[in-house]
Design a protein around this motif. Structure first.
Motif, short mmCIF file in Angstrom:
data_model
loop_
_atom_site.label_atom_id
_atom_site.label_comp_id
_atom_site.label_asym_id
_atom_site.label_seq_id
_atom_site.Cartn_x
_atom_site.Cartn_y
_atom_site.Cartn_z
N ILE A 1 0.96 9.29 -5.97
CA ILE A 1 1.48 10.64 -5.75
C ILE A 1 2.31 11.09 -6.95
O ILE A 1 2.28 12.25 -7.35
CB ILE A 1 2.31 10.72 -4.45
CG1 ILE A 1 1.38 10.61 -3.23
CG2 ILE A 1 3.15 11.98 -4.38
CD1 ILE A 1 2.09 10.36 -1.91
N ARG A 2 3.04 10.16 -7.53
CA ARG A 2 3.90 10.47 -8.68
C ARG A 2 3.15 10.43 -10.01
O ARG A 2 3.76 10.47 -11.08
CB ARG A 2 5.08 9.52 -8.70
CG ARG A 2 6.02 9.74 -7.52
CD ARG A 2 7.13 8.71 -7.51
NE ARG A 2 7.99 8.90 -6.36
CZ ARG A 2 9.18 9.52 -6.42
NH1 ARG A 2 9.62 10.01 -7.55
NH2 ARG A 2 9.89 9.65 -5.33
N LEU A 36 0.81 -1.22 0.00
CA LEU A 36 0.00 0.00 0.00
C LEU A 36 0.85 1.27 0.00
O LEU A 36 0.50 2.25 -0.66
CB LEU A 36 -0.96 0.02 1.20
CG LEU A 36 -2.20 -0.85 1.05
CD1 LEU A 36 -3.08 -0.75 2.29
CD2 LEU A 36 -2.99 -0.48 -0.19
N GLU A 37 1.95 1.24 0.72
CA GLU A 37 2.84 2.40 0.74
C GLU A 37 3.39 2.67 -0.66
O GLU A 37 3.44 3.80 -1.12
CB GLU A 37 3.97 2.17 1.74
CG GLU A 37 4.77 3.42 2.04
CD GLU A 37 5.78 3.19 3.15
OE1 GLU A 37 6.97 3.46 2.89
OE2 GLU A 37 5.38 2.74 4.24
N LEU A 38 3.80 1.60 -1.33
CA LEU A 38 4.28 1.72 -2.71
C LEU A 38 3.16 2.24 -3.62
O LEU A 38 3.38 3.11 -4.45
CB LEU A 38 4.80 0.38 -3.21
CG LEU A 38 5.19 0.30 -4.69
CD1 LEU A 38 6.29 1.30 -5.03
CD2 LEU A 38 5.60 -1.12 -5.05
N ALA A 39 1.96 1.70 -3.45
CA ALA A 39 0.82 2.12 -4.26
C ALA A 39 0.56 3.62 -4.08
O ALA A 39 0.36 4.35 -5.06
CB ALA A 39 -0.42 1.31 -3.90
N LYS A 40 0.57 4.07 -2.85
CA LYS A 40 0.34 5.50 -2.58
C LYS A 40 1.45 6.36 -3.19
O LYS A 40 1.18 7.42 -3.75
CB LYS A 40 0.23 5.74 -1.07
CG LYS A 40 -1.06 5.22 -0.50
CD LYS A 40 -1.13 5.40 1.00
CE LYS A 40 -2.39 4.72 1.53
NZ LYS A 40 -2.43 4.66 2.97
N GLU A 41 2.68 5.91 -3.09
CA GLU A 41 3.80 6.65 -3.68
C GLU A 41 3.64 6.73 -5.20
O GLU A 41 3.88 7.79 -5.80
CB GLU A 41 5.12 5.99 -3.30
CG GLU A 41 6.35 6.68 -3.86
CD GLU A 41 6.57 8.10 -3.31
OE1 GLU A 41 7.17 8.91 -4.03
OE2 GLU A 41 6.14 8.38 -2.17
N LEU A 42 3.26 5.63 -5.82
CA LEU A 42 3.04 5.64 -7.27
C LEU A 42 1.93 6.62 -7.64
O LEU A 42 2.07 7.39 -8.61
CB LEU A 42 2.69 4.23 -7.77
CG LEU A 42 3.83 3.23 -7.80
CD1 LEU A 42 3.30 1.82 -8.08
CD2 LEU A 42 4.87 3.61 -8.83
#
Length: 149
Positions: free
Chosen positions: A94-95, A86-92
């Motif tokens: 955001i980008r 989920l952290e990776l998903a949110k970062e993606l």
């Protein structure tokens, strides 16, 4: 009149990761998916209908599948909503990346079930979804058939 099956094929690129999987597919990776959508119905027989002889206009079927499947999933990354990614998903997100958080493990099997529901809900009353074939690679695919469900 006879019932006829017609099929339209679609291509899209999608990434995914299989949460909890014990092989390489636990890592984020992508596929060039090929989806074959087959519907069944009787060809239109009203002589004044501009779509005389068609089960469904291929353009109408294309519109449904593009809106429900290809548009949302093409160049998106799909994660299980319960993934530790989920952290990776949110970062993606955001980008500016397209991310789908699914209520299922994003295997071909689960994706084809999800796709069947989305397409069935959009078809005209006189047309039935007959089958879907979701090809993940040249040698691996999942199929959904109405007679099995």
């Amino acid at each position: 009149m006879s019932k006829i099956r017609i099929t339209k094929e679609f291509n899209f690129e999608t990434g995914h990761a299989l949460f909890g999987y014990d092989g390489k597919c636990r890592n984020v990776h992508g596929h060039s998916y090929k989806l074959a959508v087959t519907v069944i119905g009787e060809p239109i027989s009203e002589p004044d209908n501009v779509k005389l002889g068609m089960v469904i206009d291929f353009g109408d079927l294309k519109k449904i599948v593009k809106e429900e499947i290809v548009g949302p999933f093409d160049h998106a990354t799909v994660f299980n909503r319960n993934t530790p990614h989920l952290e990776l998903a949110k970062e993606l997100q955001i980008r500016g990346h397209k991310v789908i958080l699914a209520n299922y493990q994003p295997t071909s099997e689960n994706m084809v079930i999800h796709f069947a529901e989305k397409i069935k809900n959009r078809l005209p009353k006189n047309i039935e979804l007959y089958s879907l074939k979701l090809r993940e690679t040249e040698t691996a695919f999942a199929e959904w058939h109405s007679q099995d469900n």
